[in-house]
Design a protein around this motif. Structure first.
Motif, mmCIF file in Angstrom:
data_model
loop_
_atom_site.group_PDB
_atom_site.id
_atom_site.type_symbol
_atom_site.label_atom_id
_atom_site.label_comp_id
_atom_site.label_asym_id
_atom_site.label_seq_id
_atom_site.Cartn_x
_atom_site.Cartn_y
_atom_site.Cartn_z
ATOM 1 N N TYR A 24 0.856 -1.178 0.000
ATOM 2 C CA TYR A 24 0.000 0.000 0.000
ATOM 3 C C TYR A 24 0.899 1.238 0.000
ATOM 4 O O TYR A 24 1.887 1.284 0.741
ATOM 5 C CB TYR A 24 -0.873 -0.039 1.264
ATOM 6 N N PRO A 25 0.591 2.247 -0.797
ATOM 7 C CA PRO A 25 1.418 3.460 -0.828
ATOM 8 C C PRO A 25 1.152 4.349 0.394
ATOM 9 O O PRO A 25 0.490 5.373 0.314
ATOM 10 C CB PRO A 25 1.016 4.129 -2.142
ATOM 11 N N TYR A 26 1.681 3.926 1.523
ATOM 12 C CA TYR A 26 1.446 4.579 2.808
ATOM 13 C C TYR A 26 1.962 6.018 2.763
ATOM 14 O O TYR A 26 3.080 6.279 2.305
ATOM 15 C CB TYR A 26 2.162 3.789 3.907
ATOM 16 N N LEU A 27 1.156 6.936 3.247
ATOM 17 C CA LEU A 27 1.549 8.342 3.331
ATOM 18 C C LEU A 27 1.871 8.660 4.779
ATOM 19 O O LEU A 27 0.986 8.634 5.645
ATOM 20 C CB LEU A 27 0.417 9.250 2.820
ATOM 21 N N TRP A 28 3.149 8.917 5.047
ATOM 22 C CA TRP A 28 3.572 9.237 6.414
ATOM 23 C C TRP A 28 3.019 10.602 6.820
ATOM 24 O O TRP A 28 2.859 11.494 5.990
ATOM 25 C CB TRP A 28 5.102 9.247 6.507
ATOM 26 N N ALA A 29 2.754 10.768 8.091
ATOM 27 C CA ALA A 29 2.198 12.022 8.607
ATOM 28 C C ALA A 29 3.114 13.205 8.287
ATOM 29 O O ALA A 29 2.630 14.281 7.923
ATOM 30 C CB ALA A 29 1.954 11.916 10.113
ATOM 31 N N ARG A 30 4.422 13.013 8.393
ATOM 32 C CA ARG A 30 5.351 14.121 8.113
ATOM 33 C C ARG A 30 5.267 14.536 6.640
ATOM 34 O O ARG A 30 5.388 15.708 6.324
ATOM 35 C CB ARG A 30 6.776 13.757 8.511
ATOM 36 N N GLN A 31 5.044 13.574 5.746
ATOM 37 C CA GLN A 31 4.893 13.891 4.328
ATOM 38 C C GLN A 31 3.586 14.645 4.081
ATOM 39 O O GLN A 31 3.555 15.605 3.309
ATOM 40 C CB GLN A 31 4.927 12.609 3.490
ATOM 41 N N ALA A 32 2.513 14.214 4.743
ATOM 42 C CA ALA A 32 1.226 14.899 4.601
ATOM 43 C C ALA A 32 1.325 16.338 5.108
ATOM 44 O O ALA A 32 0.778 17.259 4.483
ATOM 45 C CB ALA A 32 0.136 14.132 5.348
ATOM 46 N N ARG A 33 2.037 16.547 6.231
ATOM 47 C CA ARG A 33 2.217 17.909 6.770
ATOM 48 C C ARG A 33 2.977 18.804 5.793
ATOM 49 O O ARG A 33 2.792 20.013 5.777
ATOM 50 C CB ARG A 33 2.959 17.866 8.105
ATOM 51 N N ILE A 57 -11.009 4.156 2.436
ATOM 52 C CA ILE A 57 -12.281 3.482 2.184
ATOM 53 C C ILE A 57 -12.022 2.398 1.149
ATOM 54 O O ILE A 57 -11.607 2.705 0.022
ATOM 55 C CB ILE A 57 -13.356 4.460 1.675
ATOM 56 N N VAL A 58 -12.255 1.159 1.522
ATOM 57 C CA VAL A 58 -11.931 0.031 0.649
ATOM 58 C C VAL A 58 -12.616 0.152 -0.707
ATOM 59 O O VAL A 58 -11.984 0.004 -1.760
ATOM 60 C CB VAL A 58 -12.312 -1.310 1.317
ATOM 61 N N GLU A 59 -13.909 0.411 -0.710
ATOM 62 C CA GLU A 59 -14.692 0.362 -1.942
ATOM 63 C C GLU A 59 -14.337 1.450 -2.954
ATOM 64 O O GLU A 59 -14.586 1.280 -4.146
ATOM 65 C CB GLU A 59 -16.198 0.449 -1.620
ATOM 66 N N THR A 60 -13.789 2.572 -2.510
ATOM 67 C CA THR A 60 -13.489 3.672 -3.427
ATOM 68 C C THR A 60 -12.004 4.016 -3.495
ATOM 69 O O THR A 60 -11.629 4.960 -4.179
ATOM 70 C CB THR A 60 -14.271 4.938 -3.014
ATOM 71 N N SER A 61 -11.167 3.257 -2.829
ATOM 72 C CA SER A 61 -9.739 3.566 -2.769
ATOM 73 C C SER A 61 -9.050 3.390 -4.116
ATOM 74 O O SER A 61 -9.323 2.442 -4.854
ATOM 75 C CB SER A 61 -9.054 2.659 -1.746
ATOM 76 N N PHE A 62 -8.155 4.298 -4.402
ATOM 77 C CA PHE A 62 -7.292 4.165 -5.574
ATOM 78 C C PHE A 62 -6.038 3.360 -5.229
ATOM 79 O O PHE A 62 -5.220 3.096 -6.102
ATOM 80 C CB PHE A 62 -6.859 5.548 -6.078
ATOM 81 N N GLY A 95 -5.750 10.855 6.403
ATOM 82 C CA GLY A 95 -6.859 10.402 5.566
ATOM 83 C C GLY A 95 -6.412 10.237 4.121
ATOM 84 O O GLY A 95 -5.729 11.093 3.577
ATOM 85 N N ARG A 96 -6.798 9.128 3.523
ATOM 86 C CA ARG A 96 -6.433 8.849 2.126
ATOM 87 C C ARG A 96 -7.655 8.787 1.233
ATOM 88 O O ARG A 96 -7.547 8.641 0.034
ATOM 89 C CB ARG A 96 -5.696 7.514 2.026
ATOM 90 N N ALA A 97 -8.839 8.855 1.808
ATOM 91 C CA ALA A 97 -10.072 8.615 1.067
ATOM 92 C C ALA A 97 -10.637 9.909 0.497
ATOM 93 O O ALA A 97 -10.583 10.961 1.122
ATOM 94 C CB ALA A 97 -11.101 7.972 1.971
ATOM 95 N N GLU A 98 -11.201 9.771 -0.679
ATOM 96 C CA GLU A 98 -12.001 10.846 -1.265
ATOM 97 C C GLU A 98 -13.412 10.657 -0.723
ATOM 98 O O GLU A 98 -14.019 9.625 -0.945
ATOM 99 C CB GLU A 98 -12.009 10.735 -2.792
ATOM 100 N N VAL A 99 -13.890 11.615 -0.001
ATOM 101 C CA VAL A 99 -15.225 11.489 0.614
ATOM 102 C C VAL A 99 -16.260 12.150 -0.261
ATOM 103 O O VAL A 99 -16.043 13.109 -0.904
ATOM 104 C CB VAL A 99 -15.239 12.102 2.032
#
Length: 156
Positions: free
Chosen positions: A29-38, A111-116, A152-156
């Motif tokens: 999974y292309p995990y996004l670290w919190a420091r990268q998101a910041r 979100i499993v059903e809509t995740s890229f 958060g990685r999901a498009e809501v």
């Protein structure tokens, strides 16, 4: 969506099948670290093994999941992490020649059903139930202590 530290809601751990993804699964999974998101990044730099720790619930046909990164980098002394036992590395399809840790200080929500990010062939293995329970207990403890940052990685 419940947030850590929100006392009016409780995190409910579920164990049922969720469209092919369930607690205990290990995914690339292309995990996004919190420091990268910041720093404004929105994509994980590389796919890495991640433990699908819990499903948070279903709403409107969407299943929210929490993913915890698995890393070979030793955690900082003040970090909240669990070392992955050799038997679990073998069971999960991970490299048994290197020490590995499940990081609990932060997590990705998706979100499993809509995740890229969930690829059809992305599941690499599964950790055993006793180790999963330990991961879940430590994760919930980190949430209660407000020591796990959500990305958060999901498009809501």
């Amino acid at each position: 969506m419940p947030k850590p530290g929100n006392s009016s809601r409780r995190w409910k751990i579920r164990s049922e099948m969720t469209d092919g993804a369930q607690p205990g699964d290990v995914w690339n999974y292309p995990y996004l670290w919190a420091r990268q998101a910041r720093q404004g990044e929105s994509e994980g730099r590389k796919s890495r093994p991640c433990v699908l720790a819990v499903t948070i619930g279903k709403a409107e046909g969407r299943t929210w999941v929490v993913l915890l990164a698995v890393t070979t980098q030793p955690p900082a002394p003040d970090a909240h992490a669990l070392e992955v036992p050799e038997t679990e590395k073998r069971r999960a399809g991970l490299d048994t020649g290197r020490p590995m840790w499940v990081i609990l200080d932060e997590h990705n929500r998706d979100i499993v059903e809509t995740s890229f990010y969930f690829e059809p062939q992305g599941k690499i293995g599964r950790i055993g139930a006793p180790f999963l329970k330990q991961v879940q207990a430590e994760f919930i403890k980190a949430l209660r202590e407000r020591r796990s940052l959500a990305v958060g990685r999901a498009e809501v």
